[in-house]
Design a protein around this motif. Structure first.
Motif, PDB file in Angstrom:
ATOM      1  N   ARG A 174      44.864  40.945  40.671  1.00  0.00           N
ATOM      2  CA  ARG A 174      46.374  40.328  40.232  1.00  0.00           C
ATOM      3  C   ARG A 174      47.475  40.509  41.121  1.00  0.00           C
ATOM      4  NH1 ARG A 174      46.854  37.832  35.155  1.00  0.00           N
ATOM      5  NH2 ARG A 174      49.035  38.980  34.994  1.00  0.00           N
ATOM      6  N   SER A 175      47.087  40.516  42.369  1.00  0.00           N
ATOM      7  CA  SER A 175      48.400  40.855  43.126  1.00  0.00           C
ATOM      8  C   SER A 175      48.321  40.089  44.481  1.00  0.00           C
ATOM      9  CB  SER A 175      48.071  42.619  43.763  1.00  0.00           C
ATOM     10  OG  SER A 175      46.917  42.554  44.687  1.00  0.00           O
ATOM     11  N   ALA A 217      50.953  40.847  36.836  1.00  0.00           N
ATOM     12  CA  ALA A 217      50.760  40.659  38.217  1.00  0.00           C
ATOM     13  C   ALA A 217      51.505  41.506  39.036  1.00  0.00           C
ATOM     14  CB  ALA A 217      50.733  39.145  38.631  1.00  0.00           C
ATOM     15  N   THR A 218      51.023  41.881  40.198  1.00  0.00           N
ATOM     16  CA  THR A 218      51.924  42.874  41.001  1.00  0.00           C
ATOM     17  C   THR A 218      52.194  41.843  42.272  1.00  0.00           C
ATOM     18  OG1 THR A 218      51.076  44.770  40.007  1.00  0.00           O
ATOM     19  CG2 THR A 218      52.224  45.022  42.224  1.00  0.00           C
TER      20      THR A 218
END
Length: 87
Positions: free
Chosen positions: A49-50, A5-6
């Motif tokens: 996913r950020s 994740a970012t």
């Protein structure tokens, strides 16, 4: 492709960016930092996913204005707001 994740950290305070980066990287997040909302918008891209951690008060565009601009651009990014001000 990076499966981690970012978290994008947008804050004008360098020590805050560094502290959040250290904390998040210890939890195995990928972290990208920006010292202004404008800098983030220039590099912003939609990523799965950020999320973003955004300071509410910054010189120039503030965190709420950044959220409005992202929405206007159709970028649906979860945002966690933070501030060092009690009001």
């Amino acid at each position: 492709m990076n499966s981690k994740a970012t978290v994008f950290v947008v804050d004008d305070d360098h020590p805050v960016r560094d502290s959040l980066t250290l904390l998040l990287e210890q939890e195995e997040f990928t972290v990208e930092t920006f010292d202004s909302a404008e800098g983030f918008l220039a590099a912003c891209r939609s990523m799965p996913r950020s999320c973003a951690i955004v300071d509410i008060r910054m010189p120039g565009m503030d965190g709420m204005q950044l959220q409005a601009e992202l929405s206007q651009r159709g970028i649906l990014l979860p945002i966690i707001f933070l501030t060092g001000h009690g009001d």
